[in-house]
Design a protein around this motif. Structure first.
Motif, PDB file in Angstrom:
ATOM      1  N   ASP A 194     111.768 -12.695  14.572  1.00  0.00           N
ATOM      2  CA  ASP A 194     111.246 -13.950  14.017  1.00  0.00           C
ATOM      3  C   ASP A 194     111.836 -15.158  14.723  1.00  0.00           C
ATOM      4  N   LEU A 195     113.109 -15.049  15.046  1.00  0.00           N
ATOM      5  CA  LEU A 195     113.823 -16.200  15.597  1.00  0.00           C
ATOM      6  C   LEU A 195     114.698 -15.717  16.753  1.00  0.00           C
ATOM      7  N   LEU A 196     114.721 -16.462  17.852  1.00  0.00           N
ATOM      8  CA  LEU A 196     115.470 -16.023  19.028  1.00  0.00           C
ATOM      9  C   LEU A 196     116.056 -17.246  19.725  1.00  0.00           C
ATOM     10  N   SER A 197     117.372 -17.184  19.994  1.00  0.00           N
ATOM     11  CA  SER A 197     118.058 -18.329  20.598  1.00  0.00           C
ATOM     12  C   SER A 197     118.275 -18.104  22.082  1.00  0.00           C
ATOM     13  N   ILE A 198     118.062 -19.152  22.875  1.00  0.00           N
ATOM     14  CA  ILE A 198     118.444 -19.099  24.284  1.00  0.00           C
ATOM     15  C   ILE A 198     119.184 -20.384  24.671  1.00  0.00           C
ATOM     16  N   SER A 199     119.865 -20.327  25.804  1.00  0.00           N
ATOM     17  CA  SER A 199     120.651 -21.470  26.258  1.00  0.00           C
ATOM     18  C   SER A 199     120.387 -21.705  27.742  1.00  0.00           C
ATOM     19  N   GLY A 200     120.269 -22.970  28.129  1.00  0.00           N
ATOM     20  CA  GLY A 200     119.940 -23.293  29.512  1.00  0.00           C
ATOM     21  C   GLY A 200     121.026 -22.943  30.515  1.00  0.00           C
ATOM     22  N   ILE A 209     121.191 -28.052  26.993  1.00  0.00           N
ATOM     23  CA  ILE A 209     119.800 -27.762  26.636  1.00  0.00           C
ATOM     24  C   ILE A 209     119.692 -26.299  26.195  1.00  0.00           C
ATOM     25  N   GLY A 210     118.966 -26.091  25.118  1.00  0.00           N
ATOM     26  CA  GLY A 210     118.733 -24.740  24.617  1.00  0.00           C
ATOM     27  C   GLY A 210     117.357 -24.703  23.989  1.00  0.00           C
ATOM     28  N   ALA A 211     116.989 -23.540  23.487  1.00  0.00           N
ATOM     29  CA  ALA A 211     115.697 -23.453  22.803  1.00  0.00           C
ATOM     30  C   ALA A 211     115.777 -22.397  21.725  1.00  0.00           C
ATOM     31  N   LEU A 212     114.892 -22.557  20.759  1.00  0.00           N
ATOM     32  CA  LEU A 212     114.774 -21.565  19.703  1.00  0.00           C
ATOM     33  C   LEU A 212     113.314 -21.128  19.646  1.00  0.00           C
ATOM     34  N   TYR A 213     113.111 -19.818  19.718  1.00  0.00           N
ATOM     35  CA  TYR A 213     111.773 -19.274  19.518  1.00  0.00           C
ATOM     36  C   TYR A 213     111.597 -19.055  18.019  1.00  0.00           C
ATOM     37  N   VAL A 214     110.496 -19.570  17.489  1.00  0.00           N
ATOM     38  CA  VAL A 214     110.177 -19.358  16.070  1.00  0.00           C
ATOM     39  C   VAL A 214     108.803 -18.695  16.014  1.00  0.00           C
ATOM     40  N   ARG A 215     108.778 -17.440  15.633  1.00  0.00           N
ATOM     41  CA  ARG A 215     107.518 -16.697  15.609  1.00  0.00           C
ATOM     42  C   ARG A 215     106.482 -17.435  14.771  1.00  0.00           C
TER      43      ARG A 215
END
Lengths: 384, 288
Positions: A194-200, A209-215
């Motif tokens: 459902d949720l996935l974190s990444i970092s630049g 900078i980072g991002a969060l995937y939200v299904r």
């Protein structure tokens, strides 16, 4: 003196192509993407392009599933807080003993807020058991948060299977994918995550900078409240150069992913094999279920900080899980969770390689390290 | 985190002096353990004629500053009488290295302990000084640090905070469950410090912050005053605490009681005695 940088799980060099992509947004294209004028509107278009790049590199079905954040830690905090607030009647969180502090510190904090937190153990190889997760699940679990790959050992967790187990019990599933991004392919198509974190900065983009995937379809509550940026999911004027950089770096990471699994892995394996040939050493973490560029080796009766200082003098950058380097007074929580004996835990050394490393650098380390170990063992009072 | 080591620390780490074990050593001191992450074994050779340390060697398992502290110590004690050597403080070891980062002060303490242990061994004394003082009770279980060691290091280094104690002894740096106990030990020391006793109006408690004062007043009212009032079917409510002005409201049988004046002056005396002599107590009328 030249620097041999083998600490890429800590941070990476920004790829020159990434620098090139982001520079115009520091200089000419400084407009605010929220502005009505075209000068700002063009910047907004660049953000949307980056969103598509990140979405496609993760295998997400839609660009709107990506929310830009300031870092991996913000992504983790946002994901966990959001999940708990959208499952208010449930009061349990399941995570693991070996998570990054971005998750562990928050989990301990949530305990003080009245949540019941379960920390899944790992075995001696750093693997965790899905049966154990299954046993822990009940109707009160709001969220399972499990890292995709461990930053210290590189050990990979079966997150898609774990996500399915979480869903079977009506819980949400979050994974900190900061370390696995760009090293092994991710598959979000199953819908188990459902949720996935990444970092630049772990994939050759800059820090900050980072991002969060939200299904799509997953309920979301913002962490930073403010303006309508990111479709109301993250207030605050966008870090445009960072976002453009992350988009570019995400795309590059997919272009290089095969190289990670072949050339980088071969470099790592050669380094590892040669270091493990020294007496009284051990590999920490599962040999097979591992990131291709990471190796964590312990040298018995040697202390990690002393080891790093000696390596540093030769220009070699690595890290250690010893007490003196962990920022606490105890060795790494990951090695302790794995039950690594003290004789080894204090003398652990992590090398993390990336596509920018080469054979010559590995040769240099293979040459430099044995005399250092020998010297420190000579000074040490523990001999066996 | 990269440490800011002085050039002297680096020099003694990269080229340590006197590494090894003396053959036929007269005294051996071994402190620390592998579990704690650092350990030091110091062997000394003593000239018995004049009680002087002729030579010494060390073996250290530990970080850069632990190895540097051991190395410099062997140089500092050479040629000193045992009495002179015992006077070396951990601050002097750190100072000889041009200083140590605060988080690394425990390395200097370890050096000094190994020296004491080696001399005690030479003299045939079985245990270190803290055991003799019967203060060997373990406070910090993670690192096996005794109350005696904490008291000694706090006194010698004039430590004020738990963080200091952790930096110098490691106590409190593991699970953190002994932090309350370390705070209690530190409070005893701060009570005993001369600058506190110099204040003319010395209340029973040391100088309190606003929050501490409020908490203390509440505690006295709840534990010492209200139970007595409740016995007579009375009670009080705390209305406000503004600096040293405390307002209460009498309720139940206490409200309108003819002896109310006596009761309030008793409460006021109690607060003045324990909290601060300048406390004033105000009784608010019921319903006000």
């Amino acid at each position: 003196m030249r620097t041999i940088y083998l600490d890429n799980n800590a941070t990476t060099a920004v790829d020159p192509l990434v620098v090139e992509a982001m520079m115009p947004f520091l200089v000419e294209h400084y407009g605010n993407p929220s502005s009505m004028h075209e000068f700002g509107g063009n910047v907004a278009n660049a953000i949307e392009k980056a969103r598509e790049q990140v979405a496609s590199s993760l295998g997400a079905t839609h660009p709107t599933e990506i929310v830009f954040t300031s870092c991996g830690t913000e992504s983790d905090n946002t994901a966990i807080r959001s999940a708990l607030r959208s499952r208010k009647s449930r009061r349990r969180l399941i995570t693991t003993r070996v998570e990054h502090p971005a998750v562990l510190t928050l989990a301990r904090h949530l305990e003080r807020e009245g949540y019941d937190v379960t920390y899944l153990p790992v075995d001696g190889n750093g693997n965790l058991s899905l049966n154990q997760l299954e046993e822990e699940m009940d109707e009160n679990v709001a969220l399972v948060s499990m890292m995709a790959a461990n930053n210290e050992t590189g050990v990979i967790f079966p997150v898609e299977k774990a996500g399915r187990i979480a869903h079977e019990h009506g819980a949400l599933f979050h994974t900190d994918a900061v370390q696995i991004m760009g090293k092994l392919p991710l598959d979000l198509s199953s819908g188990n995550i459902d949720l996935l974190s990444i970092s630049g900065h772990k994939i050759h983009a800059p820090k900050g900078i980072g991002a969060l995937y939200v299904r799509r379809g997953c309920r979301f509550r913002p962490f930073l409240l403010g303006g309508h940026q990111e479709r109301g999911r993250r207030g605050g004027t966008e870090n445009v150069p960072g976002i453009v950089a992350l988009g570019c770096a995400a795309e590059l990471s997919q272009a290089h992913i095969d190289e990670e699994r072949t050339r980088v892995r071969a470099l790592r394996d050669r380094l590892e094999k040669s270091l493990l040939a020294m007496p009284d050493t051990r590999l920490n973490g599962d040999v097979d279920q591992r990131l291709p560029g990471t190796t964590n080796i312990s040298f018995k009766n040697v202390e990690g900080e002393a080891l790093l200082l000696m390596l540093d003098r030769k220009g070699i950058c690595a890290s250690s899980g010893s007490a003196c380097t962990s920022g606490t007074l105890e060795p790494s929580h990951v090695l302790r969770a794995m039950g690594v004996p003290f004789h080894f835990a204090h003398g652990s050394l992590r090398f993390s390689l990336c596509r920018m490393n080469n054979d010559e650098e590995v040769d240099f380390v293979i040459e430099a390290l044995p005399p250092i170990i020998e010297r420190l063992r000579e000074i040490s009072l523990f001999k066996d | 985190m990269a440490w800011n080591y002085t050039d002297l620390v680096k020099q003694h780490f990269f080229q340590p002096n006197n590494v090894g074990v003396l053959d036929n050593a007269d005294g051996t001191g071994k402190v620390g353990s592998i579990a704690c992450g650092d350990a030091l074994k110091l062997t000394i050779k003593v000239d018995k004629e004049n009680d002087t340390i002729e030579d010494s060697r060390f073996q250290t398992f530990g970080c850069g500053s632990a190895i540097a502290s051991s190395s410099i110590l062997t140089g500092m004690i050479k040629g000193k009488t045992l009495e002179e050597a015992l006077k070396i403080t951990n601050q002097e070891i750190a100072a000889a290295l041009g200083g140590l980062p605060p988080e690394k002060m425990h390395c200097s303490v370890m050096g000094r302990e190994a020296l004491e242990a080696a001399i005690a061994d030479y003299r045939g004394e079985k245990a270190g000084p803290e055991e003799e003082e019967d203060e060997g009770r373990i406070v910090c279980n993670c690192f096996g640090i005794t109350e005696g060691k904490i008291r000694k290091v706090v006194a010698e280094n004039n430590l004020r905070t738990v963080e200091d104690v952790t930096n110098y002894t490691k106590a409190g740096g593991g699970c953190g469950s002994c932090i309350d106990e370390i705070e209690t030990i530190l409070e005893e020391f701060s009570d005993a410090r001369p600058e506190q006793t110099q204040e003319k109006k010395k209340p029973k408690s040391p100088k309190l912050t606003n929050l501490q004062r409020i908490a203390l007043i509440q505690e006295i009212l709840d534990n010492e005053v209200r139970p007595i009032l409740q016995k007579d079917n009375g009670d009080l409510e705390l209305v406000d605490i503004d600096g040293l002005a405390v307002s209460i409201r009498m309720v139940g049988q206490c409200s309108g009681c003819r002896a109310a004046g006596l009761t309030t002056s008793w409460i006021e005396d109690k607060l003045r005695e324990i909290v601060d002599p300048a406390i004033s107590l105000d009784v608010v009328e019921e319903g006000a």
